[in-house]
Design a protein around this motif. Structure first.
Motif, PDB file in Angstrom:
ATOM      1  N   PRO A 299     122.792  17.633 134.201  1.00  0.00           N
ATOM      2  CA  PRO A 299     121.392  18.021 133.395  1.00  0.00           C
ATOM      3  C   PRO A 299     120.453  18.805 134.266  1.00  0.00           C
ATOM      4  N   GLU A 300     120.492  18.862 135.523  1.00  0.00           N
ATOM      5  CA  GLU A 300     119.383  19.309 136.457  1.00  0.00           C
ATOM      6  C   GLU A 300     119.952  20.925 136.430  1.00  0.00           C
ATOM      7  N   GLN A 301     120.966  21.153 136.107  1.00  0.00           N
ATOM      8  CA  GLN A 301     121.460  22.913 136.089  1.00  0.00           C
ATOM      9  C   GLN A 301     121.059  23.285 134.718  1.00  0.00           C
ATOM     10  N   ALA A 302     120.988  22.742 133.685  1.00  0.00           N
ATOM     11  CA  ALA A 302     120.715  23.142 132.397  1.00  0.00           C
ATOM     12  C   ALA A 302     119.223  23.115 132.578  1.00  0.00           C
ATOM     13  N   LYS A 303     118.241  22.227 133.127  1.00  0.00           N
ATOM     14  CA  LYS A 303     117.047  22.388 133.032  1.00  0.00           C
ATOM     15  C   LYS A 303     116.526  23.561 133.944  1.00  0.00           C
ATOM     16  N   GLY A 304     117.368  23.859 135.166  1.00  0.00           N
ATOM     17  CA  GLY A 304     117.101  24.968 135.828  1.00  0.00           C
ATOM     18  C   GLY A 304     117.408  26.514 135.129  1.00  0.00           C
ATOM     19  N   SER A 305     118.396  26.276 134.193  1.00  0.00           N
ATOM     20  CA  SER A 305     118.889  27.295 133.234  1.00  0.00           C
ATOM     21  C   SER A 305     117.432  27.793 132.439  1.00  0.00           C
ATOM     22  N   PHE A 306     117.011  26.494 131.814  1.00  0.00           N
ATOM     23  CA  PHE A 306     115.686  26.967 130.969  1.00  0.00           C
ATOM     24  C   PHE A 306     114.388  27.518 131.646  1.00  0.00           C
ATOM     25  N   GLU A 307     114.422  26.806 132.913  1.00  0.00           N
ATOM     26  CA  GLU A 307     113.369  27.401 133.502  1.00  0.00           C
ATOM     27  C   GLU A 307     113.268  28.762 134.205  1.00  0.00           C
ATOM     28  N   GLN A 308     114.386  29.336 134.182  1.00  0.00           N
ATOM     29  CA  GLN A 308     114.589  30.674 134.430  1.00  0.00           C
ATOM     30  C   GLN A 308     114.199  31.459 133.601  1.00  0.00           C
ATOM     31  N   LEU A 309     114.284  31.005 132.202  1.00  0.00           N
ATOM     32  CA  LEU A 309     114.007  31.847 130.803  1.00  0.00           C
ATOM     33  C   LEU A 309     112.363  31.386 130.595  1.00  0.00           C
ATOM     34  N   GLY A 310     111.690  30.883 131.422  1.00  0.00           N
ATOM     35  CA  GLY A 310     110.337  30.723 130.906  1.00  0.00           C
ATOM     36  C   GLY A 310     109.921  29.365 130.381  1.00  0.00           C
ATOM     37  N   PHE A 311     110.853  28.579 130.185  1.00  0.00           N
ATOM     38  CA  PHE A 311     110.665  27.161 129.648  1.00  0.00           C
ATOM     39  C   PHE A 311     110.108  26.181 130.553  1.00  0.00           C
ATOM     40  N   THR A 312     109.167  25.615 129.954  1.00  0.00           N
ATOM     41  CA  THR A 312     108.776  24.156 130.974  1.00  0.00           C
ATOM     42  C   THR A 312     109.988  23.000 130.787  1.00  0.00           C
ATOM     43  N   ALA A 313     110.470  22.706 131.685  1.00  0.00           N
ATOM     44  CA  ALA A 313     111.533  21.571 131.514  1.00  0.00           C
ATOM     45  C   ALA A 313     111.254  20.757 132.690  1.00  0.00           C
ATOM     46  N   ILE A 314     111.674  19.417 132.476  1.00  0.00           N
ATOM     47  CA  ILE A 314     111.477  18.266 133.261  1.00  0.00           C
ATOM     48  C   ILE A 314     112.717  17.248 133.667  1.00  0.00           C
ATOM     49  N   HIS A 315     112.426  16.833 134.852  1.00  0.00           N
ATOM     50  CA  HIS A 315     113.589  15.663 134.872  1.00  0.00           C
ATOM     51  C   HIS A 315     113.137  14.481 134.142  1.00  0.00           C
ATOM     52  N   GLY A 316     114.060  13.746 133.707  1.00  0.00           N
ATOM     53  CA  GLY A 316     113.414  12.765 132.585  1.00  0.00           C
ATOM     54  C   GLY A 316     113.599  11.351 133.514  1.00  0.00           C
ATOM     55  N   GLY A 317     114.831  10.870 133.850  1.00  0.00           N
ATOM     56  CA  GLY A 317     114.899   9.711 134.567  1.00  0.00           C
ATOM     57  C   GLY A 317     116.214   9.170 134.239  1.00  0.00           C
ATOM     58  N   ARG A 318     116.429   7.814 134.550  1.00  0.00           N
ATOM     59  CA  ARG A 318     117.657   7.203 134.522  1.00  0.00           C
ATOM     60  C   ARG A 318     117.660   5.895 133.230  1.00  0.00           C
ATOM     61  N   HIS A 319     118.629   5.893 132.684  1.00  0.00           N
ATOM     62  CA  HIS A 319     118.677   4.695 131.697  1.00  0.00           C
ATOM     63  C   HIS A 319     119.640   3.683 132.397  1.00  0.00           C
ATOM     64  N   GLU A 320     119.164   2.884 133.071  1.00  0.00           N
ATOM     65  CA  GLU A 320     119.614   1.901 133.965  1.00  0.00           C
ATOM     66  C   GLU A 320     120.983   0.983 133.143  1.00  0.00           C
ATOM     67  N   ALA A 321     120.521   0.730 132.002  1.00  0.00           N
ATOM     68  CA  ALA A 321     121.534  -0.029 131.234  1.00  0.00           C
ATOM     69  C   ALA A 321     122.613   0.750 130.546  1.00  0.00           C
ATOM     70  N   TRP A 322     122.353   2.058 130.513  1.00  0.00           N
ATOM     71  CA  TRP A 322     123.557   2.897 129.737  1.00  0.00           C
ATOM     72  C   TRP A 322     124.286   3.427 130.939  1.00  0.00           C
TER      73      TRP A 322
END
Length: 257
Positions: free
Chosen positions: A15-38
């Motif tokens: 997911p972090e690589q997809a986030k970076g690809s969108f950021e390079q295109l001028g989008f604001t993207a963030i790290h979300g977090g972990r779903h511990e139970a999932w």
């Protein structure tokens, strides 16, 4: 049925690589977090009015494989086919009443299931999810429904900075989905959402049947057998971009209109 499009789920190993690809295109993207139970974790890109793309990956295979939540079970199954879009969700403010409505239409609701994610700032986000048992003999896959434990206006105020993007004012316009039986899939969605007949159109993927639900267009395309019933593309309008991006098994189409 009073619902709004909430988010598109994109399964990816990183997911972090997809986030970076969108950021390079001028989008604001963030790290979300972990779903511990999932056993999963995510990154996110938000759009007005309160929709988003979720890039989700498996962090703990043992936990994910044992998880009984239908979303995670679907992700684990889709993972055998590889990265790509998996499901999409519509938002409701009364998931219990929605379950009653589904039953009245002859559907079999599954859930609600609870979900949670802890953000990096320590805030715990919680929600409920409702699924539908397949009654189409595999012709298509249904969306799921989500109710956030915070009101939309509270979330809108908190997430407003994340909906500002350097490339314009983008919004998620359409999701393209492969189905195995076009007529049955369209009729099932029409019954689900009380919709009129589908419109017929043509885009980069060819001819499609289109239904508009909750502020987004769903474009159904007949899949060549054998094929999955996963979403395969989404269109994002309102940015300065004019391009097509192939990212982790999914296609993103950016345009002004």
């Amino acid at each position: 049925m009073n619902v709004a499009f909430d988010h598109l789920v994109h399964l990816t190993e990183r997911p972090e690589q997809a986030k970076g690809s969108f950021e390079q295109l001028g989008f604001t993207a963030i790290h979300g977090g972990r779903h511990e139970a999932w056993g999963t974790y995510n990154a996110l890109c938000y759009f007005a009015p309160l929709s988003y793309i979720e890039w989700i990956g498996i962090a703990d295979e043992q936990t994910a494989n044992a998880c009984q939540n239908p979303l995670i079970a679907r992700l684990v199954a889709d993972r055998q086919e590889g990265n790509g879009f998996s499901q999409f969700a519509f938002r409701t403010n009364d998931i219990q009443q929605l379950a009653v409505q589904l039953k009245s239409k002859g559907f079999t609701p599954i859930g609600p299931f609870s979900g949670s994610r802890q953000r990096d700032d320590g805030k715990l986000l919680t929600w409920a999810m409702l699924f539908i048992r397949d009654d189409t003999d595999g012709a298509c896959r249904y969306p799921f429904f989500i109710q956030w434990d915070e009101r939309d206006d509270v979330r809108m105020n908190e997430l407003a900075p994340l909906m500002r993007h350097a490339n314009g004012a983008p919004s998620l316009s359409s999701v393209s989905v492969y189905v195995r039986r076009l007529d049955r899939a369209v009729n099932s969605y029409r019954r689900l959402f009380d919709l009129p007949a589908a419109n017929v159109g043509r885009d980069e993927a060819g001819t499609y049947a289109e239904l508009t639900v909750g502020g987004v267009s769903l474009r159904f395309s007949q899949a060549d057998e054998p094929s999955s019933t996963r979403p395969f593309a989404c269109r994002i309008v309102g940015s300065k971009l004019q391009r097509r991006l192939e990212l982790a098994g999914g296609t993103y189409i950016f345009s002004e209109l």
